[in-house]
Design an enzyme around this catalytic site. Sequence first.
Site, mmCIF file in Angstrom:
data_model
loop_
_atom_site.group_PDB
_atom_site.id
_atom_site.type_symbol
_atom_site.label_atom_id
_atom_site.label_comp_id
_atom_site.label_asym_id
_atom_site.label_seq_id
_atom_site.Cartn_x
_atom_site.Cartn_y
_atom_site.Cartn_z
ATOM 1 N N LYS A 1 0.839 -1.201 0.000
ATOM 2 C CA LYS A 1 0.000 0.000 0.000
ATOM 3 C C LYS A 1 0.876 1.254 0.000
ATOM 4 O O LYS A 1 0.696 2.162 -0.800
ATOM 5 C CB LYS A 1 -0.924 -0.036 1.218
ATOM 6 N N GLU B 1 10.623 -4.571 4.561
ATOM 7 C CA GLU B 1 10.719 -5.991 4.196
ATOM 8 C C GLU B 1 10.379 -6.194 2.723
ATOM 9 O O GLU B 1 11.083 -6.891 1.986
ATOM 10 C CB GLU B 1 9.738 -6.826 5.035
ATOM 11 N N GLY C 1 -4.849 -2.200 5.352
ATOM 12 C CA GLY C 1 -4.072 -3.342 4.856
ATOM 13 C C GLY C 1 -4.751 -4.677 5.092
ATOM 14 O O GLY C 1 -4.893 -5.497 4.183
ATOM 15 N N ARG C 2 -5.208 -4.908 6.337
ATOM 16 C CA ARG C 2 -5.777 -6.227 6.651
ATOM 17 C C ARG C 2 -7.195 -6.384 6.116
ATOM 18 O O ARG C 2 -7.811 -7.427 6.303
ATOM 19 C CB ARG C 2 -5.694 -6.479 8.152
ATOM 20 N N GLU D 1 -4.707 -7.388 15.167
ATOM 21 C CA GLU D 1 -4.213 -6.046 14.818
ATOM 22 C C GLU D 1 -5.364 -5.042 14.922
ATOM 23 O O GLU D 1 -5.155 -3.869 15.213
ATOM 24 C CB GLU D 1 -3.614 -6.030 13.404
ATOM 25 N N HIS E 1 -4.381 -34.015 17.429
ATOM 26 C CA HIS E 1 -3.240 -34.813 17.877
ATOM 27 C C HIS E 1 -2.164 -33.930 18.486
ATOM 28 O O HIS E 1 -1.014 -34.361 18.626
ATOM 29 C CB HIS E 1 -2.676 -35.613 16.706
ATOM 30 N N LYS F 1 9.317 -0.943 14.486
ATOM 31 C CA LYS F 1 9.859 -0.548 13.176
ATOM 32 C C LYS F 1 10.896 0.556 13.348
ATOM 33 O O LYS F 1 11.963 0.547 12.737
ATOM 34 C CB LYS F 1 8.744 0.014 12.281
HETATM 35 C C1 G6Q Z 1 -2.547 -3.986 8.032
HETATM 36 C C2 G6Q Z 1 -1.329 -3.309 8.365
HETATM 37 C C3 G6Q Z 1 -0.073 -3.984 7.864
HETATM 38 C C4 G6Q Z 1 0.290 -3.695 6.418
HETATM 39 C C5 G6Q Z 1 1.731 -4.115 6.189
HETATM 40 C C6 G6Q Z 1 2.166 -3.905 4.775
HETATM 41 O O1 G6Q Z 1 -3.640 -3.592 8.314
HETATM 42 O O2 G6Q Z 1 -1.406 -1.991 7.987
HETATM 43 O O3 G6Q Z 1 -0.094 -5.379 8.036
HETATM 44 O O4 G6Q Z 1 -0.577 -4.346 5.554
HETATM 45 O O5 G6Q Z 1 2.561 -3.429 7.066
HETATM 46 O O6 G6Q Z 1 2.085 -2.563 4.451
HETATM 47 P P1 G6Q Z 1 2.242 -2.085 2.977
HETATM 48 O O7 G6Q Z 1 1.147 -2.706 2.174
HETATM 49 O O8 G6Q Z 1 2.179 -0.596 3.001
HETATM 50 O O9 G6Q Z 1 3.582 -2.600 2.503
#
Ligand code: G6Q
Length: 554
Positions: free
Chosen positions: A217, A223, A277-278, A363, A394, A514
Amino acid sequence: MASDRPVAAASSTAPIDQTPEWRALEEHHRTIADRHLRDLLAEPGREDWSVIDLPGVHADLAKHRADAETIRLLVELAQRAGLPERIEAMFAGEAINTTENRSVLHVALRAERGSTIEVDGRDVVADVHEVLDRMGRFSNEVRAGTWRGATGEPIRAVVNIGIGGSDLGPAMATRALSAWCDPGRIHRFVSNVDGAAIHEALADLDPATTLVVVASKTFTTSETLANARAARRWCVEALGEEAVARHFVAVSTNEAEVAAFGIDPDNMFGFWDWVGGRYSLDSAIGLSVMIAIGPDAFGEMLAGMRRIDEHVRTAPLDRNLPALMGLLGIWYTNFFGASSHAVLPYAEELARFPAYLQQLEMESNGKSVTLDGERVGWATGPIVWGEPGTNGQHAFFQLLHQGTQLVPADFIGVIEPNHPLLDQHDLLVANLFAQTEALAVGRTAEEVRAEGVDDELVPHKVFDGNRPTTTLLLDRLTPATLGALVALYEHKVFTQATVWGINAFDQWGVELGKVLAGRIAPELDPSSPEPTGHDPSTTRLIERYRRRADPSPD
Ligand code: G6Q
């Protein structure tokens, strides 16, 4: 910007645990706590409130330590918290993510073409469908082999690079819908900054037939950028710089960073700040899923989500499945003191669903201040965990059956499998039903003794039972029912956040780590100045790592 978007206030001004509705539930809890599910399950008319059938999804809430009165009181609590108004505020595009001053409109991502949802006077549904159409054209080209790599070969592997919300949803859905994926194409998901992840993912792939989808996003996530740079090097070393345009696409809201990274904005699929994001599986973040299953099946997934959106808006709260799932979770978290919630899919394809839900729930609702910034006086989101059945049986089911913790659980099964091994499917389903029955009913000392068990072993073989579960039975795991499942949990999370008075749509708690990682990374270089400003333990660890070339203590 979003500053002119109004926000509906929750209707309760008193802290939720000071309201008459909360107190009534505390009182009611005293009467229910001693009742056993064996008796509750035998109550006449129980199925009237506890069984809900939605298209493709049968929900059985009967095995909950609740009765019709519990549901009535929980619904009153939801009313007090303003749940119906908050749901409408979300659908209306109000800036309910107040700490980021944003609308929360994942529901617009699956809104019907031609419908209207406005943000700052702009109809976002038209924008959504424009992107969906572009994704569809691109996916069809990749799937048909008309999108060619730099050497003229079709794409045989798609590697999605993203993390968190830009990974968990697409990875979960691609796995869940494996029966819809073309067998001839490999789909991989790389998230961890651990170099092992991208190294292993690319090791046996041919750059000439690989498409990399960089999903981010913000397009600033360290990462994802590290993994994307590694993939880019791998591509360029084999095929040259000009190959990037045929082998890299981006999914992002940040065109400038996409261009700076070296991906042509023509190869970028956009979305908007009002998609968390989620909550972004159904946005362009789902591009890898669409390539895997095709635009039609992706559309069916959106339709499945939309049906639940309509349900959550229109069903009365006492027949509203996501609201009831949320409220029953509150019942155990806040009145029984449960601190975790298990999600147990009896469907191998849903193997990544618990991990996906961990992010969605934890989250979103792992918060300890209210929307007003006051510290909450009540427990909020539980720890969510799980593994597919029957594997879990199990492993950790011992604790579910005989441990000292109350762990409410969701069992998710399917009636018709996506494979031909029907005898094994019967066995799987038998196990699902057996587990929920055993958890609810248990086995008394008398029953154990009646089986001729030695007296000293009797206590070990007693099952207290009275352990609550929800059963969600899907007609079949399809794009539509997967979409329904995702939307059910999204609205469940919102229900809980509303009652707890917290913001389900920010995630400030991920920031500090972070920032510190950004500070520590350069300090790991032994030629950099000595680390300063850390606690003694962290300083020691950094120093130990800096001595990696010379690990002797002095
Ligand atoms: C979700 C969070 C988080 C996000 C990641 C990736 O709700 O905001 O999990 O999706 O940190 O972020 P980017 O899509 O910006 O790389």
